[in-house]
Design a protein around this motif. Sequence first.
Motif, PDB file in Angstrom:
ATOM      1  N   SER A 403      42.975 -20.554  48.158  1.00 30.66           N
ATOM      2  CA  SER A 403      41.988 -19.465  48.136  1.00 30.66           C
ATOM      3  C   SER A 403      41.853 -18.786  49.493  1.00 30.66           C
ATOM      4  CB  SER A 403      40.607 -19.998  47.754  1.00 30.66           C
ATOM      5  OG  SER A 403      40.630 -20.571  46.470  1.00 30.66           O
ATOM      6  N   ALA A 404      42.050 -19.565  50.575  1.00 35.27           N
ATOM      7  CA  ALA A 404      41.838 -19.007  51.912  1.00 35.27           C
ATOM      8  C   ALA A 404      42.808 -19.633  52.904  1.00 35.27           C
ATOM      9  CB  ALA A 404      40.404 -19.256  52.374  1.00 35.27           C
ATOM     10  N   ILE A 405      43.272 -18.809  53.826  1.00 42.37           N
ATOM     11  CA  ILE A 405      44.098 -19.278  54.938  1.00 42.37           C
ATOM     12  C   ILE A 405      43.273 -19.095  56.204  1.00 42.37           C
ATOM     13  CG2 ILE A 405      46.110 -18.684  56.363  1.00 42.37           C
ATOM     14  CD1 ILE A 405      47.608 -18.043  53.769  1.00 42.37           C
ATOM     15  N   VAL A 418      33.608 -17.546  63.597  1.00 42.06           N
ATOM     16  CA  VAL A 418      34.449 -17.221  62.437  1.00 42.06           C
ATOM     17  C   VAL A 418      34.441 -15.716  62.196  1.00 42.06           C
ATOM     18  CG1 VAL A 418      32.508 -17.667  60.843  1.00 42.06           C
ATOM     19  CG2 VAL A 418      34.855 -17.679  59.959  1.00 42.06           C
ATOM     20  N   PHE A 419      35.574 -15.191  61.771  1.00 38.17           N
ATOM     21  CA  PHE A 419      35.606 -13.838  61.215  1.00 38.17           C
ATOM     22  C   PHE A 419      36.682 -13.748  60.145  1.00 38.17           C
ATOM     23  CE2 PHE A 419      39.359 -12.269  63.560  1.00 38.17           C
ATOM     24  CZ  PHE A 419      39.342 -13.015  64.733  1.00 38.17           C
ATOM     25  N   GLU A 420      36.541 -12.715  59.317  1.00 42.81           N
ATOM     26  CA  GLU A 420      37.422 -12.547  58.172  1.00 42.81           C
ATOM     27  C   GLU A 420      38.311 -11.323  58.388  1.00 42.81           C
ATOM     28  OE1 GLU A 420      36.168 -11.986  53.563  1.00 42.81           O
ATOM     29  OE2 GLU A 420      35.801 -10.307  54.899  1.00 42.81           O
ATOM     30  N   ALA A 421      39.576 -11.459  58.093  1.00 47.82           N
ATOM     31  CA  ALA A 421      40.476 -10.304  58.190  1.00 47.82           C
ATOM     32  C   ALA A 421      40.203  -9.352  57.027  1.00 47.82           C
ATOM     33  CB  ALA A 421      41.928 -10.769  58.156  1.00 47.82           C
ATOM     34  N   ARG A 422      40.403  -8.043  57.288  1.00 43.90           N
ATOM     35  CA  ARG A 422      40.103  -7.048  56.259  1.00 43.90           C
ATOM     36  C   ARG A 422      41.066  -7.112  55.081  1.00 43.90           C
ATOM     37  NH1 ARG A 422      38.493  -4.649  60.877  1.00 43.90           N
ATOM     38  NH2 ARG A 422      40.639  -4.288  61.520  1.00 43.90           N
ATOM     39  N   ASP A 423      42.323  -7.387  55.384  1.00 45.93           N
ATOM     40  CA  ASP A 423      43.334  -7.448  54.324  1.00 45.93           C
ATOM     41  C   ASP A 423      44.500  -8.304  54.820  1.00 45.93           C
ATOM     42  OD1 ASP A 423      44.765  -5.884  56.127  1.00 45.93           O
ATOM     43  OD2 ASP A 423      44.258  -4.004  55.135  1.00 45.93           O
ATOM     44  N   TRP A 424      45.538  -8.388  54.042  1.00 45.19           N
ATOM     45  CA  TRP A 424      46.665  -9.276  54.376  1.00 45.19           C
ATOM     46  C   TRP A 424      47.321  -8.879  55.702  1.00 45.19           C
ATOM     47  CZ3 TRP A 424      48.081 -13.915  52.690  1.00 45.19           C
ATOM     48  CH2 TRP A 424      49.352 -14.386  53.017  1.00 45.19           C
ATOM     49  N   LEU A 481      46.566 -12.724  46.783  1.00 45.36           N
ATOM     50  CA  LEU A 481      46.838 -13.573  47.948  1.00 45.36           C
ATOM     51  C   LEU A 481      45.527 -14.132  48.505  1.00 45.36           C
ATOM     52  CD1 LEU A 481      49.539 -11.375  49.695  1.00 45.36           C
ATOM     53  CD2 LEU A 481      49.889 -13.636  48.673  1.00 45.36           C
ATOM     54  N   PRO A 482      45.613 -15.241  49.247  1.00 44.60           N
ATOM     55  CA  PRO A 482      44.396 -15.794  49.847  1.00 44.60           C
ATOM     56  C   PRO A 482      43.780 -14.810  50.831  1.00 44.60           C
ATOM     57  CG  PRO A 482      46.289 -17.290  50.142  1.00 44.60           C
ATOM     58  CD  PRO A 482      46.822 -16.012  49.589  1.00 44.60           C
ATOM     59  N   LYS A 483      42.472 -14.913  51.019  1.00 50.41           N
ATOM     60  CA  LYS A 483      41.817 -14.205  52.114  1.00 50.41           C
ATOM     61  C   LYS A 483      42.159 -14.933  53.409  1.00 50.41           C
ATOM     62  CE  LYS A 483      37.659 -11.839  50.490  1.00 50.41           C
ATOM     63  NZ  LYS A 483      37.929 -10.552  51.177  1.00 50.41           N
ATOM     64  N   ILE A 484      42.218 -14.192  54.518  1.00 50.88           N
ATOM     65  CA  ILE A 484      42.582 -14.802  55.799  1.00 50.88           C
ATOM     66  C   ILE A 484      41.389 -14.768  56.766  1.00 50.88           C
ATOM     67  CG2 ILE A 484      44.127 -14.647  57.798  1.00 50.88           C
ATOM     68  CD1 ILE A 484      46.299 -13.571  55.931  1.00 50.88           C
ATOM     69  N   PHE A 485      41.160 -15.899  57.424  1.00 52.35           N
ATOM     70  CA  PHE A 485      40.032 -16.030  58.360  1.00 52.35           C
ATOM     71  C   PHE A 485      40.519 -16.557  59.710  1.00 52.35           C
ATOM     72  CE2 PHE A 485      38.418 -16.497  54.089  1.00 52.35           C
ATOM     73  CZ  PHE A 485      37.227 -15.783  54.087  1.00 52.35           C
ATOM     74  N   HIS A 486      39.671 -16.391  60.730  1.00 50.19           N
ATOM     75  CA  HIS A 486      39.917 -17.011  62.036  1.00 50.19           C
ATOM     76  C   HIS A 486      38.682 -17.807  62.433  1.00 50.19           C
ATOM     77  CE1 HIS A 486      40.509 -17.590  66.347  1.00 50.19           C
ATOM     78  NE2 HIS A 486      41.790 -17.340  66.134  1.00 50.19           N
ATOM     79  N   VAL A 487      38.894 -19.039  62.917  1.00 52.49           N
ATOM     80  CA  VAL A 487      37.741 -19.831  63.376  1.00 52.49           C
ATOM     81  C   VAL A 487      37.969 -20.299  64.810  1.00 52.49           C
ATOM     82  CG1 VAL A 487      37.189 -20.689  61.066  1.00 52.49           C
ATOM     83  CG2 VAL A 487      38.656 -22.073  62.582  1.00 52.49           C
TER      84      VAL A 487
END
Length: 592
Positions: A403-405, A418-424, A481-487
């Motif tokens: 579900s998420a990368i 944490v933040f979330e990328a807008r798209d792939w 595709l999974p949503k992509i995040f950064h932590v």
Amino acid sequence: MNAVPDVSPAGTAGSSLAALNAWVAEVAALTRPDAIHWCDGSDAENAALVAGMEADGTLIRLNHETHPGSWLHRSDPNDVARVEHLTFVCTPERDDAGPNNHWMSPADAHAKIDALFDGCMQGRTMYVIPYCMGPIDSPLSRCGVEITDSPYVVANMRIMTRMGAPALARIEREGRFVKGLHSTGELDPERRFIMHFPEELTIKSYGSGYGGNALLGKKCHALRIASHQARNEGWLAEHMLILGVTNPRGETHYIAAAFPSACGKTNLAMLIPPEGYRKDGWKISTIGDDICWMRPGKDGRLYAINPEAGFFGVAPGTSRKSNPSALASIQSNTIFTNVGVTADNQPWWEGLGEGEPAIDWRGEPYDAGKRPAAHPNARFTVSARQCPSWSPEAENPEGVPISAIVFGGRRPSLVPLVFEARDWTHGVLVGAAMGSETTAAATGAVGVMRRDPMAMKPFCGYNFADYFAHWLSFDDGSNRLPKIFHVNWFRKGDGGDFLWPGFGDNLRVLEWMIGRVKGEAGAVETPIGNLPTAGDLNLDGLELTGEAREKLFGFEREGWKAEFDSIGEYLDSYGPRMPRALKDEQQRIARA
Ligand code: GDP
Ligand code: PGA
Ligand code: MN
């Protein structure tokens, strides 16, 4: 006795094992072992190997009342970590290996390392280890054979991979396998090389017995060679843990996360939910802690397997408090490498939080003024099945849907929690731009910032520019595709302390991610992506200072401007091979 013994107990001439038998004979002729042992992976075989290693001091018996079936190995003091400067990717064209790898031409590399292998197994037994990376019946799995003169490597490979008869049967059926040749040699750092020949699906490693250098199924095969195979075959071989998060409604989401070595993969994979979450019914299940192979399924989602069968985890810092699941996993049948021991012969390391060290990892009486009891990169090797949170889904041949990368590293400043990328495409840039402080998992300075895209800097078997293009190519517009995040669990305050409690409390961040995947959780848009406000995350029961809230959830415009300039320079350093789409994305954000 230097005559080469019979080398073909496996299969008969003309069977699909003929290629394997021929290679084993060729290696035996070069290395001239006294005997050849084909590993079947049985308990009896392991018991005999362990007894031999106890007799010659390779393994030291730990307290079997407290730690049944567990052993200590003290490595050569010069051989305690991966050696990135001695690790080569040997493609015919230098540019195919890319600026991210050390390169040597295949001919030069073979010549150099074969000279070291020449006669190196005289007086030793050569072990032939057939292994399978991934569930034995999974179409995503791939097989290999490691030839080694180290029984310690055999014992570790038995824990880390599906080794022995079933793997050999699959190799016989498929007729293809990755060839890995390893010798501990003289353990002389001047005569040490880890070489990869992706086009030949071959690895040659000489002069080290350390995990990442010597357990060839792991970083060498499952990342460097596999990333090359994955590119050709349309899948991804990544330096990622895989965990399942089950919410109180009983829904399970699988998350894959890439952090550089010693940046929290094992800990996150075995997370214990905080008290309140546990009461509400949240559960974590562990699929893998280091490597993830993913490919698109028929429904367009990415499905992942853990190619490994065990954990090769960092011991220091592992405690009942920080990672109770890891500690429970290693109470029995564990190989410890370079830890200290207590007076009653139990394993001990800094941060264990109980007991006292008596002997350090070098085998000398513990002296706090001299050296730590455990080497900072001391490791445990243990079967994944011993982990209380181990998921039977780790054996699912289809893999689990992701579900998420998540990407992340050690960033003491600038980077929020944490933040979330807008798209792939943006997500691929987030991964490509990853930076982290170096750790003790590789030799060299610790605590130095470096770019470590997708935590693959030491592990990508080809040019990063082509690797990013491969990642971008997965976007088929289907939105499955999974949503992509950064932590960033490692943000520090002005006082130098970590601002985020981390460990179990990281579930709060995973909960937000799943909320985003389901379209239920809030966020604010910023140039670097979507950030939660402190109100979007469940912070119940945490006492965060004003500084912590500001730095964990804030967007620092000036600092990010400089960061994006530096990311731009990094992308440019790959020249025109770097995908345009990634540069465009970087430019868009840099100008925002
Ligand atoms: P891996 O090599 O990526 O699997 O990393 P580990 O999970 O073994 O962790 C490496 C080090 O990071 C250990 O010393 C851990 O205690 C520490 N660590 C892991 N997770 C966290 C976290 O959430 N916060 C902090 N501050 N440290 C962490
Ligand atoms: P890790 O890998 O540091 O990513 O856990 C261990 C290794 O060096 O093989
Ligand atoms: Mn780990």
